[in-house]
Each structure stands twice: as structure tokens, then as C-alpha cells.
Design an enzyme around this catalytic site. Structure first.
Site, PDB file in Angstrom:
ATOM      1  N   ALA A  26      50.483  74.859 -10.250  1.00 20.56           N
ATOM      2  CA  ALA A  26      50.446  75.432  -8.724  1.00 20.56           C
ATOM      3  C   ALA A  26      51.555  76.108  -7.951  1.00 20.56           C
ATOM      4  O   ALA A  26      51.565  76.956  -7.506  1.00 20.56           O
ATOM      5  CB  ALA A  26      49.799  74.374  -7.812  1.00 20.56           C
ATOM      6  N   ARG A  29      52.354  79.304  -9.642  1.00 21.87           N
ATOM      7  CA  ARG A  29      51.446  80.515  -9.258  1.00 21.87           C
ATOM      8  C   ARG A  29      51.233  80.854  -7.753  1.00 21.87           C
ATOM      9  O   ARG A  29      51.118  82.095  -7.470  1.00 21.87           O
ATOM     10  CB  ARG A  29      49.813  80.228  -9.682  1.00 21.87           C
ATOM     11  CG  ARG A  29      50.017  79.990 -11.272  1.00 21.87           C
ATOM     12  CD  ARG A  29      48.735  80.467 -12.034  1.00 21.87           C
ATOM     13  NE  ARG A  29      48.784  80.322 -13.456  1.00 21.87           N
ATOM     14  CZ  ARG A  29      47.909  80.296 -14.360  1.00 21.87           C
ATOM     15  NH1 ARG A  29      46.785  80.171 -14.022  1.00 21.87           N
ATOM     16  NH2 ARG A  29      48.313  80.491 -15.620  1.00 21.87           N
ATOM     17  N   ASP A 132      52.299  54.759  -9.646  1.00 16.63           N
ATOM     18  CA  ASP A 132      52.574  53.519  -8.623  1.00 16.63           C
ATOM     19  C   ASP A 132      51.693  53.585  -7.264  1.00 16.63           C
ATOM     20  O   ASP A 132      51.712  52.717  -6.754  1.00 16.63           O
ATOM     21  CB  ASP A 132      53.870  53.094  -8.622  1.00 16.63           C
ATOM     22  CG  ASP A 132      54.479  52.535  -9.814  1.00 16.63           C
ATOM     23  OD1 ASP A 132      53.855  52.445 -10.711  1.00 16.63           O
ATOM     24  OD2 ASP A 132      55.770  52.118  -9.710  1.00 16.63           O
ATOM     25  N   ARG A 167      36.162  33.550 -22.606  1.00 16.95           N
ATOM     26  CA  ARG A 167      37.609  33.404 -22.388  1.00 16.95           C
ATOM     27  C   ARG A 167      37.980  34.036 -21.145  1.00 16.95           C
ATOM     28  O   ARG A 167      37.539  34.994 -20.504  1.00 16.95           O
ATOM     29  CB  ARG A 167      38.377  34.489 -23.471  1.00 16.95           C
ATOM     30  CG  ARG A 167      38.392  33.956 -24.910  1.00 16.95           C
ATOM     31  CD  ARG A 167      38.855  35.103 -25.901  1.00 16.95           C
ATOM     32  NE  ARG A 167      38.851  34.364 -27.168  1.00 16.95           N
ATOM     33  CZ  ARG A 167      38.997  35.260 -28.222  1.00 16.95           C
ATOM     34  NH1 ARG A 167      39.502  36.245 -28.145  1.00 16.95           N
ATOM     35  NH2 ARG A 167      39.046  34.677 -29.301  1.00 16.95           N
ATOM     36  N   GLY A 175      53.364  48.757 -12.074  1.00 19.58           N
ATOM     37  CA  GLY A 175      53.454  48.741 -10.581  1.00 19.58           C
ATOM     38  C   GLY A 175      54.483  47.747 -10.589  1.00 19.58           C
ATOM     39  O   GLY A 175      54.299  46.413 -10.169  1.00 19.58           O
ATOM     40  N   GLU A 227      52.608  44.095 -12.608  1.00 21.41           N
ATOM     41  CA  GLU A 227      53.715  43.684 -13.332  1.00 21.41           C
ATOM     42  C   GLU A 227      54.691  42.921 -12.577  1.00 21.41           C
ATOM     43  O   GLU A 227      55.506  42.471 -12.966  1.00 21.41           O
ATOM     44  CB  GLU A 227      54.351  44.818 -14.421  1.00 21.41           C
ATOM     45  CG  GLU A 227      54.819  45.998 -13.485  1.00 21.41           C
ATOM     46  CD  GLU A 227      55.318  47.052 -14.479  1.00 21.41           C
ATOM     47  OE1 GLU A 227      56.031  46.723 -15.516  1.00 21.41           O
ATOM     48  OE2 GLU A 227      55.509  48.196 -13.825  1.00 21.41           O
TER      49      GLU A 227
HETATM   50  O1  F6P Z   1      57.257  54.093 -11.651  1.00 23.60           O
HETATM   51  C1  F6P Z   1      56.258  54.310 -12.670  1.00 23.60           C
HETATM   52  C2  F6P Z   1      56.350  53.300 -13.713  1.00 23.60           C
HETATM   53  O2  F6P Z   1      55.247  53.626 -14.773  1.00 23.60           O
HETATM   54  C3  F6P Z   1      56.204  51.688 -13.235  1.00 23.60           C
HETATM   55  O3  F6P Z   1      54.807  51.392 -13.089  1.00 23.60           O
HETATM   56  C4  F6P Z   1      56.732  51.130 -14.422  1.00 23.60           C
HETATM   57  O4  F6P Z   1      57.149  49.867 -13.896  1.00 23.60           O
HETATM   58  C5  F6P Z   1      57.994  51.965 -14.920  1.00 23.60           C
HETATM   59  O5  F6P Z   1      57.381  53.045 -14.474  1.00 23.60           O
HETATM   60  C6  F6P Z   1      58.078  51.883 -16.286  1.00 23.60           C
HETATM   61  O6  F6P Z   1      59.062  52.940 -16.424  1.00 23.60           O
HETATM   62  P1  F6P Z   1      59.507  53.216 -18.196  1.00 23.60           P
HETATM   63  O7  F6P Z   1      58.540  54.057 -18.712  1.00 23.60           O
HETATM   64  O8  F6P Z   1      60.943  53.920 -18.014  1.00 23.60           O
HETATM   65  O9  F6P Z   1      59.651  51.884 -18.983  1.00 23.60           O
END
Ligand code: F6P
Length: 327
Positions: A26, A29, A132, A167, A175, A227
Site C-alpha cells: 500500500a 502503490r 500484540d 483434561r 503477548g 505468556e
Molecule cells: O512482540 C511480538 C511478539 O510475538 C511477542 O508476543 C513475543 O513475546 C515476542 O514477539 C517473541 O519474540 P521473538 O520472535 O524474538 O522470540
């Protein structure tokens, strides 16, 4: 419209996100439409430092709108954090007569842009590209929708096993500092529980919820864990819970980088196309040091300083919804 801008450099930086290619397309172009030249910078800030740069024309961005990843590659650059590295990057800008730079990425990318612009006064435009979805100044960032769809598809599959074997599954999604992917995945997959960094729910709250589930004779369970949640790794959380809920067989699944890849959804392609277009149109109208986002379906420009500093709060009503629907 200002006529000062003739040459635009573009790069992706930080983690890749599905839809980055649609944004590059985008930008190229839209720029071509206005008779501007676009130069693709490879490997993010690393390419800016090393002068790894190539002219991009309309045909160079054909056949990429549906592709995940980024044709420009991406990297996290240690060298750009040094003054020496940024000086070399500025030399590339001068050598290629770049009048403006478009950076696609997340918080780290825009933080680099802010410092660079302050030091060398280069017009800079950010495009939010991160699964994220943690940047202030846009309702959604490029890649988030695709990542959530991938996570939901994975949870649907895990649900089959959870149900068949009775289970309790703890499913980790990405994240680091943001619970957006986890919350949307939890609601859209009908999960029973969710742990996100923004919510100080501890393992005891989760246990109460799971015990209520057991009382209702619910035989299996799904808990989505961001995470970056504050209770430790997903394996640690699962271990704590399994010690206290011996009736359940507890398992952990980490979806991981699957969430970053794949063909972007139509929502991400739309977002990327509008933001890429908005980035160039904004530069031509004199916008600089801003991020081009979309809020309430309108293209808006937010100062990069705000986009990286202000917290994009989780929608409280969605948290409430997750709670109500899990009962
Ligand atoms: O910022 C995006 C992200 O995918 C996060 O959610 C994750 O913690 C991080 O990047 C992982 O980074 P890498 O690919 O460098 O391990």
C-alpha cells in the site's frame, strides 16, 4: 500538498506480523500514485545502518498481499541503540536522498524512530505492525486479527482432546506485556479461564473458578494464558493448579510462533492497506513523528511519543464478558 518529499524509505522492524506485506504494498502503490519513489530497507534498522536498500516499484510488490512475514525481512537491532549506529543510519539516509521514512513495527520500532527523528530531524511515519496489539493510537495493529484466528483454531483442536480425555488444558498464547491475544482468544474459543498481564488475577482466583466448574460437573477445561502473565510460566501455573486439583489431568500447550505466521486475514489486509495509504497521504500533508492508526474506523495520526508511552488499556467490558460467559 507539500512537494518536498520525493524519496521515501520503508522498513519493518521487531517481530514480523501477518499483513506487513500488504502495508508495504500500500505504501509503494500510494507513493507511486503521487509520483514518489520508494526505497525498501532490508532487515529493519540493521539495513538502515548498512545501506541495505533497494528501489521498490509497483511490480516489486505484486503478489504479496496474501503472504505472511515481510519481504523486507525484519530484525531487532542492538547497533541502532548506539549513537554510532544511528550516525551510520543517517549516512544511508543522506546517501539515498531519503526525505522521509516509514517504519512498520511495534513499540521498540517506534522508540527507535523517536530517538532518530530527534537526533537528525528526519520526517518519520510509524505504522503499527505487531500481533500484540499493544500500541496506543490505534484500535488494532496489523497482525493481531490473524494471530487471534490462528490461536482460536488451535484451541478448537485442543478442545477436542480436552473433551475426549476429560483434561484441563493450559494454553499459552503470545503477548509479553499485553493480554489482548489471550483475552480475544479466550472469548472467541469459549475458554473457561484467562490469565493476562493487565489483570492481577492470581492462581487462587483461578482455582476458585475451576472448583466452581468442577461443582457443575464440567469434565474438561480450557484456560488461556498470556505468556506475560504475572503468575510465572504457563508450566509453573499448571503445576500449581494440578497440585490442588487432583481430579483433573492437567496438560500444557504452547502455541508460540505459529501465531506470527500465515496468510493475513481480510481484516489485517484491510487494516494494512488503509494504514499504508494513510502513512503516505499523511507524510504528504506534513505529518511527521506520528503513527498512522485507525480508531473508530477512521485513519488518525498519533504522536509517536504518545503511541509508545500511553498505555493501551484492555477493554474492561471484554474482561467482564469473558467472566460471564465462562460461568
Ligand atoms: O512482540 C511480538 C511478539 O510475538 C511477542 O508476543 C513475543 O513475546 C515476542 O514477539 C517473541 O519474540 P521473538 O520472535 O524474538 O522470540
Amino acid at each position: 500538498m507539500s512537494t518536498d518529499i520525493r524519496h521515501i524509505g520503508i522498513f519493518c522492524s521487531g517481530g514480523d506480523a501477518p499483513g506487513m506485506n500488504a502495508a508495504i504494498r500500500a505504501v509503494v502503490r500510494t507513493a507511486t500514485f503521487h509520483d514518489l519513489h520508494v526505497h525498501g530497507i532490508y532487515n529493519g534498522y540493521e539495513g538502515l545502518i548498512d545501506g541495505n536498500i533497494k528501489r521498490l516499484e509497483n511490480r516489486d510488490v505484486a503478489n504479496i498481499i496474501h503472504k505472511g512475514g515481510t519481504i523486507l525481512k525484519t530484525a531487532r537491532s542492538e547497533r541502532f541503540m548506539t549513537k554510532e549506529g544511528r550516525k551510520m543510519a543517517y549516512e544511508t539516509v543522506m546517501a539515498h536522498d531519503l526525505d522521509a521514512i516509514v517504519a512498520i513495527g511495534g513499540n521498540g520500532t517506534l522508540t527507535g524512530a523517536k530517538v532518530f527523528q530527534k537526533e537528525f530531524d528526519i520526517p518519520f511515519m510509524g505504522i503499527p505492525g505487531t500481533i500484540d496489539n499493544d500500541l496506543y493510537g490505534t484500535d488494532y495493529s496489523i497482525g493481531f486479527d490473524t494471530a487471534v484466528n490462528t490461536a482460536v483454531e488451535a484451541v478448537d483442536k485442543i478442545r477436542d482432546t480436552a473433551d475426549s480425555h476429560n483434561r484441563l488444558f493450559f494454553i499459552e498464547v503470545m503477548g509479553r506485556h499485553s493480554g489482548y491475544i489471550a483475552l480475544y482468544t479466550a472469548i472467541a474459543s469459549g475458554a473457561g479461564g484467562v490469565l493476562i498481564p493487565e489483570l492481577s488475577a492470581d492462581v487462587d482466583d483461578l482455582l476458585k473458578l475451576l472448583k466452581r466448574m468442577m461443582k457443575r460437573k464440567k469434565l474438561f477445561g480450557l484456560v488461556i494464558v498470556a505468556e506475560g502473565n504475572e503468575n510465572g510460566s504457563t508450566h509453573e501455573v499448571a503445576k500449581l493448579v494440578s497440585k490442588k486439583l487432583e481430579d483433573y489431568e492437567v496438560k500444557v500447550a504452547v502455541i508460540g510462533h505459529l501465531q506470527r505466521g500465515g496468510s493475513p486475514t481480510s481484516n489485517d489486509r484491510m487494516l494494512a492497506s488503509r494504514m499504508g495509504n494513510g502513512a503516505v497521504e499523511g507524510l504528504l500533508k506534513g505529518q511527521s513523528g506520528v503513527m498512522c492508526g485507525i480508531h473508530n474506523n477512521e485513519v488518525i495520526y498519533t504522536p509517536i511519543t504518545e503511541a509508545i508511552k500511553k498505555v493501551k488499556a484492555i477493554d474492561k467490558s471484554l474482561l467482564d464478558l469473558a467472566g460471564v460467559l465462562s460461568t
